[in-house]
Design an enzyme around this catalytic site. Structure first.
Site, PDB file in Angstrom:
ATOM      1  N   ASN A 183      29.264  47.654  36.921  1.00 16.68           N
ATOM      2  CA  ASN A 183      29.493  46.464  37.358  1.00 16.68           C
ATOM      3  C   ASN A 183      28.293  45.832  36.966  1.00 16.68           C
ATOM      4  O   ASN A 183      27.320  45.541  37.715  1.00 16.68           O
ATOM      5  CB  ASN A 183      29.806  46.579  39.016  1.00 16.68           C
ATOM      6  CG  ASN A 183      30.197  45.210  39.559  1.00 16.68           C
ATOM      7  OD1 ASN A 183      30.264  43.969  38.904  1.00 16.68           O
ATOM      8  ND2 ASN A 183      29.894  45.096  40.820  1.00 16.68           N
ATOM      9  N   TRP A 184      28.701  44.589  36.146  1.00 19.54           N
ATOM     10  CA  TRP A 184      27.657  43.828  35.696  1.00 19.54           C
ATOM     11  C   TRP A 184      27.214  42.755  36.689  1.00 19.54           C
ATOM     12  O   TRP A 184      26.202  42.161  36.405  1.00 19.54           O
ATOM     13  CB  TRP A 184      27.806  43.358  34.137  1.00 19.54           C
ATOM     14  CG  TRP A 184      27.747  44.468  33.188  1.00 19.54           C
ATOM     15  CD1 TRP A 184      27.557  45.977  33.555  1.00 19.54           C
ATOM     16  CD2 TRP A 184      27.967  44.487  32.033  1.00 19.54           C
ATOM     17  NE1 TRP A 184      27.733  46.622  32.305  1.00 19.54           N
ATOM     18  CE2 TRP A 184      27.726  45.851  31.223  1.00 19.54           C
ATOM     19  CE3 TRP A 184      28.090  43.303  30.759  1.00 19.54           C
ATOM     20  CZ2 TRP A 184      28.020  46.190  29.976  1.00 19.54           C
ATOM     21  CZ3 TRP A 184      28.285  43.684  29.432  1.00 19.54           C
ATOM     22  CH2 TRP A 184      28.171  45.003  28.796  1.00 19.54           C
ATOM     23  N   LYS A 185      28.132  42.435  37.447  1.00 16.13           N
ATOM     24  CA  LYS A 185      28.029  41.356  38.494  1.00 16.13           C
ATOM     25  C   LYS A 185      27.765  40.068  37.627  1.00 16.13           C
ATOM     26  O   LYS A 185      28.186  39.727  36.448  1.00 16.13           O
ATOM     27  CB  LYS A 185      26.829  41.704  39.297  1.00 16.13           C
ATOM     28  CG  LYS A 185      27.017  42.996  40.052  1.00 16.13           C
ATOM     29  CD  LYS A 185      26.085  43.199  41.214  1.00 16.13           C
ATOM     30  CE  LYS A 185      26.530  44.549  41.744  1.00 16.13           C
ATOM     31  NZ  LYS A 185      25.873  45.002  42.986  1.00 16.13           N
ATOM     32  N   GLY A 200      21.838  47.806  45.585  1.00 14.86           N
ATOM     33  CA  GLY A 200      20.821  46.852  45.319  1.00 14.86           C
ATOM     34  C   GLY A 200      19.501  47.182  46.035  1.00 14.86           C
ATOM     35  O   GLY A 200      18.516  46.403  45.529  1.00 14.86           O
ATOM     36  N   GLY A 231      25.509  49.484  39.609  1.00 13.75           N
ATOM     37  CA  GLY A 231      25.133  47.986  39.361  1.00 13.75           C
ATOM     38  C   GLY A 231      24.144  47.965  38.454  1.00 13.75           C
ATOM     39  O   GLY A 231      24.034  47.834  37.128  1.00 13.75           O
ATOM     40  N   GLY A 232      22.651  47.711  39.066  1.00 11.73           N
ATOM     41  CA  GLY A 232      21.662  47.419  38.130  1.00 11.73           C
ATOM     42  C   GLY A 232      21.232  48.409  36.962  1.00 11.73           C
ATOM     43  O   GLY A 232      21.300  47.940  35.977  1.00 11.73           O
ATOM     44  N   GLU A 272      30.998  52.537  48.510  1.00  9.21           N
ATOM     45  CA  GLU A 272      29.720  51.867  48.132  1.00  9.21           C
ATOM     46  C   GLU A 272      29.179  51.415  49.638  1.00  9.21           C
ATOM     47  O   GLU A 272      29.393  50.190  49.955  1.00  9.21           O
ATOM     48  CB  GLU A 272      29.812  50.678  47.233  1.00  9.21           C
ATOM     49  CG  GLU A 272      30.425  50.964  46.045  1.00  9.21           C
ATOM     50  CD  GLU A 272      30.016  49.948  44.984  1.00  9.21           C
ATOM     51  OE1 GLU A 272      29.474  50.152  43.884  1.00  9.21           O
ATOM     52  OE2 GLU A 272      30.167  48.594  45.129  1.00  9.21           O
ATOM     53  N   HIS A 277      34.890  44.445  46.346  1.00  6.18           N
ATOM     54  CA  HIS A 277      33.319  44.758  46.456  1.00  6.18           C
ATOM     55  C   HIS A 277      32.816  43.836  47.651  1.00  6.18           C
ATOM     56  O   HIS A 277      33.113  42.949  47.883  1.00  6.18           O
ATOM     57  CB  HIS A 277      32.717  44.232  45.129  1.00  6.18           C
ATOM     58  CG  HIS A 277      31.377  44.541  44.926  1.00  6.18           C
ATOM     59  ND1 HIS A 277      30.351  44.058  45.392  1.00  6.18           N
ATOM     60  CD2 HIS A 277      30.912  45.737  44.204  1.00  6.18           C
ATOM     61  CE1 HIS A 277      29.223  44.650  45.252  1.00  6.18           C
ATOM     62  NE2 HIS A 277      29.519  45.933  44.357  1.00  6.18           N
ATOM     63  N   SER A 293      22.816  52.140  44.360  1.00  6.32           N
ATOM     64  CA  SER A 293      21.427  52.595  43.900  1.00  6.32           C
ATOM     65  C   SER A 293      21.531  53.836  43.073  1.00  6.32           C
ATOM     66  O   SER A 293      20.802  54.576  43.053  1.00  6.32           O
ATOM     67  CB  SER A 293      20.388  52.606  44.921  1.00  6.32           C
ATOM     68  OG  SER A 293      20.198  51.232  45.541  1.00  6.32           O
ATOM     69  N   GLU A 309      30.172  42.338  48.137  1.00  2.10           N
ATOM     70  CA  GLU A 309      29.873  41.166  47.738  1.00  2.10           C
ATOM     71  C   GLU A 309      30.518  40.114  47.918  1.00  2.10           C
ATOM     72  O   GLU A 309      30.533  38.917  48.295  1.00  2.10           O
ATOM     73  CB  GLU A 309      28.951  40.933  46.382  1.00  2.10           C
ATOM     74  CG  GLU A 309      27.684  41.854  46.419  1.00  2.10           C
ATOM     75  CD  GLU A 309      27.099  42.549  45.022  1.00  2.10           C
ATOM     76  OE1 GLU A 309      27.716  42.040  44.121  1.00  2.10           O
ATOM     77  OE2 GLU A 309      26.340  43.420  45.302  1.00  2.10           O
TER      78      GLU A 309
HETATM   79  P1  13P Z   1      23.349  48.896  42.509  1.00  2.81           P
HETATM   80  O1  13P Z   1      23.513  50.074  41.578  1.00  2.81           O
HETATM   81  O2  13P Z   1      22.540  47.991  41.761  1.00  2.81           O
HETATM   82  O3  13P Z   1      22.737  49.466  43.674  1.00  2.81           O
HETATM   83  O4  13P Z   1      24.897  48.173  42.690  1.00  2.81           O
HETATM   84  C1  13P Z   1      25.956  48.914  43.014  1.00  2.81           C
HETATM   85  C2  13P Z   1      27.270  48.127  43.262  1.00  2.81           C
HETATM   86  O5  13P Z   1      27.119  47.255  43.763  1.00  2.81           O
HETATM   87  C3  13P Z   1      28.088  48.488  42.004  1.00  2.81           C
HETATM   88  O6  13P Z   1      29.349  47.710  42.390  1.00  2.81           O
END
Ligand code: 13P
Length: 249
Positions: free
Chosen positions: A9-11, A172, A233-234, A166, A94, A212, A96
């Site tokens: 997920n590149w956000k 994050g 994510g990251g 999640e 998600h 993470s 967020e």
């Molecule tokens: P991180 O891997 O950066 O913690 O993010 C997870 C995430 O929100 C994937 O959708």
């Protein structure tokens, strides 16, 4: 056998040229094995990403979509728009989106229905906040998120559903659920589905862990019986790290 999946997920990261570079370097990492690999760039780069990945097994997903089919919803994107550019998978729910854009279970149930009406696969995200876990309410929270948004579905619809647990406190933050915490929750989720539907359906649903996941911890998390991959994510923003995670399965 459940499908193993690693999705990135590149956000809200990467401009067009960075998106191109990341996809090209992912493709140059060689054979990614039998794991289903999905990347989710921003809306504006989806068509380009579909085109760039057309000669590879990498799939492209959207990070969100609207619950209505079309109409006066300025700034929104419909599943028909996504389908028309070759997008077959969408991330919904998600944390967020829930936290910053007020998405709730009722809206998400509509989004899920709309995606399924367009024959899209859904990566459905859910997970508890830190306070929920501290107060030992995490199982109840997850149960209500899943049942409110997904338990109206017919059993046959579940072939299109991928679950992504999640925990919000692990996203994050660098703090990940321990492999045992992930396994405990994933087994709980599979039981929930078994109670609502049946054991064979529950056994077929892929449940991803997100929060993470890094090259250094992926293998231990993915080794757990009910963890079928990850939503990253990251670490998905770096082709070598993402590839290491994919190959950890
Ligand atoms: P991180 O891997 O950066 O913690 O993010 C997870 C995430 O929100 C994937 O959708």
């Amino acid at each position: 056998m459940r499908t193993k999946i690693v999705a990135g997920n590149w956000k809200m990261n990467n401009n067009l040229s960075e998106t191109n570079t990341l996809i090209e370097s992912l493709k140059s990492q060689g054979n990614l094995g039998s794991t289903r690999v999905i990347v989710a760039p921003s809306y504006v780069h989806l068509a380009q990403a579909v085109s760039l990945t057309s000669d590879s097994s990498i799939e492209v997903a959207a990070q969100n979509m609207h619950e209505a089919k079309s109409g006066a919803f300025t700034g929104e994107v419909s599943p028909a728009m996504l389908s028309s550019i070759g997008i077959e998978t969408v991330i919904l729910g998600h944390s967020e989106r829930r936290a910053y854009y007020g998405e709730n279970d009722a809206t998400l149930a509509k989004k899920v229905d709309n995606a399924l009406d367009h024959d899209m696969d859904v990566i459905f995200c859910f997970g508890e906040e830190l306070e929920d876990r501290k107060s030992e309410n995490h199982f109840e929270v997850v149960k209500s998120q899943i049942s409110n948004a997904l338990f109206h579905l017919k059993a046959s619809a579940w072939a299109k559903i991928i679950l992504a647990y999640e925990p919000v406190w692990a996203i994050g933050t660098g703090e990940t659920a321990s492999p045992d915490q992930a396994q405990e929750m994933h087994a709980f989720i599979r039981n929930l589905i078994q109670d609502q539907y049946d054991a064979s359906l529950a056994d077929e649903v892929s449940i991803l862990y997100g929060g993470s996941v890094k090259p250094g911890n992926a293998q231990e998390i993915f080794s757990k019986q009910d963890v079928d991959g990850g939503l990253i994510g990251g670490a998905a923003l770096n082709a070598a790290d993402f590839t290491t995670i994919i190959k950890s399965i």
